[in-house]
Write a protein that holds these residues in place. Structure first.
Motif, mmCIF file in Angstrom:
data_model
loop_
_atom_site.group_PDB
_atom_site.id
_atom_site.type_symbol
_atom_site.label_atom_id
_atom_site.label_comp_id
_atom_site.label_asym_id
_atom_site.label_seq_id
_atom_site.Cartn_x
_atom_site.Cartn_y
_atom_site.Cartn_z
ATOM 1 N N ASP A 1 3.767 -8.337 -2.113
ATOM 2 C CA ASP A 1 2.841 -7.198 -2.086
ATOM 3 C C ASP A 1 3.008 -6.337 -3.345
ATOM 4 O O ASP A 1 2.026 -5.875 -3.933
ATOM 5 C CB ASP A 1 3.054 -6.340 -0.842
ATOM 6 C CG ASP A 1 2.535 -6.996 0.432
ATOM 7 O OD1 ASP A 1 1.745 -7.966 0.329
ATOM 8 O OD2 ASP A 1 2.925 -6.549 1.529
ATOM 9 N N VAL B 1 -1.722 6.516 -5.798
ATOM 10 C CA VAL B 1 -2.422 5.403 -5.144
ATOM 11 C C VAL B 1 -1.460 4.240 -4.892
ATOM 12 O O VAL B 1 -1.407 3.673 -3.804
ATOM 13 C CB VAL B 1 -3.628 4.937 -5.994
ATOM 14 C CG1 VAL B 1 -4.184 3.620 -5.490
ATOM 15 C CG2 VAL B 1 -4.702 6.010 -6.018
ATOM 16 N N HIS B 2 -0.662 3.904 -5.904
ATOM 17 C CA HIS B 2 0.246 2.765 -5.776
ATOM 18 C C HIS B 2 1.433 3.086 -4.869
ATOM 19 O O HIS B 2 1.933 2.208 -4.170
ATOM 20 C CB HIS B 2 0.686 2.293 -7.161
ATOM 21 C CG HIS B 2 -0.464 1.748 -7.932
ATOM 22 N ND1 HIS B 2 -1.051 0.529 -7.647
ATOM 23 C CD2 HIS B 2 -1.192 2.277 -8.944
ATOM 24 C CE1 HIS B 2 -2.062 0.330 -8.464
ATOM 25 N NE2 HIS B 2 -2.180 1.373 -9.251
ATOM 26 N N LYS C 1 1.166 5.040 -2.255
ATOM 27 C CA LYS C 1 0.577 4.948 -0.913
ATOM 28 C C LYS C 1 0.491 3.483 -0.457
ATOM 29 O O LYS C 1 0.811 3.160 0.687
ATOM 30 C CB LYS C 1 -0.814 5.593 -0.925
ATOM 31 C CG LYS C 1 -1.458 5.714 0.424
ATOM 32 C CD LYS C 1 -2.780 6.474 0.316
ATOM 33 C CE LYS C 1 -3.430 6.628 1.668
ATOM 34 N NZ LYS C 1 -4.699 7.364 1.580
ATOM 35 N N ARG C 2 0.076 2.585 -1.365
ATOM 36 C CA ARG C 2 0.011 1.155 -1.031
ATOM 37 C C ARG C 2 1.390 0.600 -0.705
ATOM 38 O O ARG C 2 1.552 -0.184 0.226
ATOM 39 C CB ARG C 2 -0.580 0.364 -2.188
ATOM 40 C CG ARG C 2 -2.058 0.531 -2.342
ATOM 41 C CD ARG C 2 -2.574 -0.361 -3.446
ATOM 42 N NE ARG C 2 -3.938 0.002 -3.763
ATOM 43 C CZ ARG C 2 -4.528 -0.236 -4.924
ATOM 44 N NH1 ARG C 2 -3.871 -0.866 -5.882
ATOM 45 N NH2 ARG C 2 -5.765 0.126 -5.138
ATOM 46 N N THR C 3 2.390 1.024 -1.471
ATOM 47 C CA THR C 3 3.759 0.559 -1.233
ATOM 48 C C THR C 3 4.251 1.038 0.131
ATOM 49 O O THR C 3 4.876 0.274 0.868
ATOM 50 C CB THR C 3 4.701 1.048 -2.350
ATOM 51 O OG1 THR C 3 4.217 0.557 -3.601
ATOM 52 C CG2 THR C 3 6.116 0.563 -2.132
ATOM 53 N N LYS C 4 3.945 2.265 0.468
ATOM 54 C CA LYS C 4 4.361 2.800 1.772
ATOM 55 C C LYS C 4 3.711 2.034 2.918
ATOM 56 O O LYS C 4 4.333 1.809 3.962
ATOM 57 C CB LYS C 4 4.015 4.289 1.879
ATOM 58 C CG LYS C 4 4.907 5.172 1.042
ATOM 59 C CD LYS C 4 4.492 6.627 1.180
ATOM 60 C CE LYS C 4 5.369 7.537 0.374
ATOM 61 N NZ LYS C 4 4.957 8.955 0.496
ATOM 62 N N ARG C 5 2.454 1.607 2.731
ATOM 63 C CA ARG C 5 1.779 0.825 3.788
ATOM 64 C C ARG C 5 2.425 -0.542 3.961
ATOM 65 O O ARG C 5 2.340 -1.128 5.028
ATOM 66 C CB ARG C 5 0.297 0.662 3.458
ATOM 67 C CG ARG C 5 -0.535 1.870 3.790
ATOM 68 C CD ARG C 5 -2.021 1.547 3.851
ATOM 69 N NE ARG C 5 -2.521 0.805 2.704
ATOM 70 C CZ ARG C 5 -3.254 1.310 1.718
ATOM 71 N NH1 ARG C 5 -3.592 2.579 1.742
ATOM 72 N NH2 ARG C 5 -3.670 0.558 0.726
ATOM 73 N N ALA C 6 3.057 -1.067 2.919
ATOM 74 C CA ALA C 6 3.650 -2.405 2.967
ATOM 75 C C ALA C 6 5.127 -2.389 3.351
ATOM 76 O O ALA C 6 5.755 -3.445 3.387
ATOM 77 C CB ALA C 6 3.476 -3.082 1.608
ATOM 78 N N ASP D 1 0.251 -5.829 -6.424
ATOM 79 C CA ASP D 1 -0.219 -4.486 -6.771
ATOM 80 C C ASP D 1 0.108 -4.128 -8.219
ATOM 81 O O ASP D 1 -0.024 -2.981 -8.632
ATOM 82 C CB ASP D 1 0.379 -3.451 -5.811
ATOM 83 C CG ASP D 1 -0.322 -2.117 -5.898
ATOM 84 O OD1 ASP D 1 -1.531 -2.082 -6.218
ATOM 85 O OD2 ASP D 1 0.338 -1.080 -5.667
#
Length: 114
Positions: free
Chosen positions: A39, A65-66, A68-73, A43
């Motif tokens: 992931d 933004v990145h 936030k994406r890392t936290k979702r993964a 990204d």
């Protein structure tokens, strides 16, 4: 109108660093750790060291933004640390291979799509 060079100064540009220590004793744990690393790579992160991945971001907003994406993964188990620093701070890092100092690699060119 703000020029491109003004926008990309060393204090506005950010580096996002993700440090992690994930369990890999069972098949499921290895699967989750591998998915997290993939992931990050998908990204735009690159491996800085074995459990440290980094990504250049042209602004704080882009870094958010990145992050936030890392936290979702995030995997359910293990330790993950997300840190953001300015390009100026990143450039002051001293890197060594053994006792020999090596120059840091320049950031890869990132394309920004609007």
């Amino acid at each position: 109108m703000e020029s491109y060079l003004t926008r990309l100064n060393q204090y506005r540009c950010m580096w996002v660093l993700v440090f992690f220590d994930l369990p890999t004793e069972t098949f499921t744990e290895r699967k989750h750790a591998t998915k997290f690393r993939k992931d990050l790579l998908n990204d735009g992160f690159g491996m800085f060291q074995f459990s440290i991945y980094s990504r250049f971001c042209p602004s704080r907003e882009n870094a958010a933004v990145h992050i936030k994406r890392t936290k979702r993964a995030l995997p359910k188990k293990g330790k993950v640390c997300i840190m953001q620093i300015t390009d100026k701070q990143f450039g002051m890092m001293e890197l060594f291979h053994g006792q020999k100092e090596v120059p840091p690699e320049p950031p890869s060119q990132q394309l920004e799509l609007f």
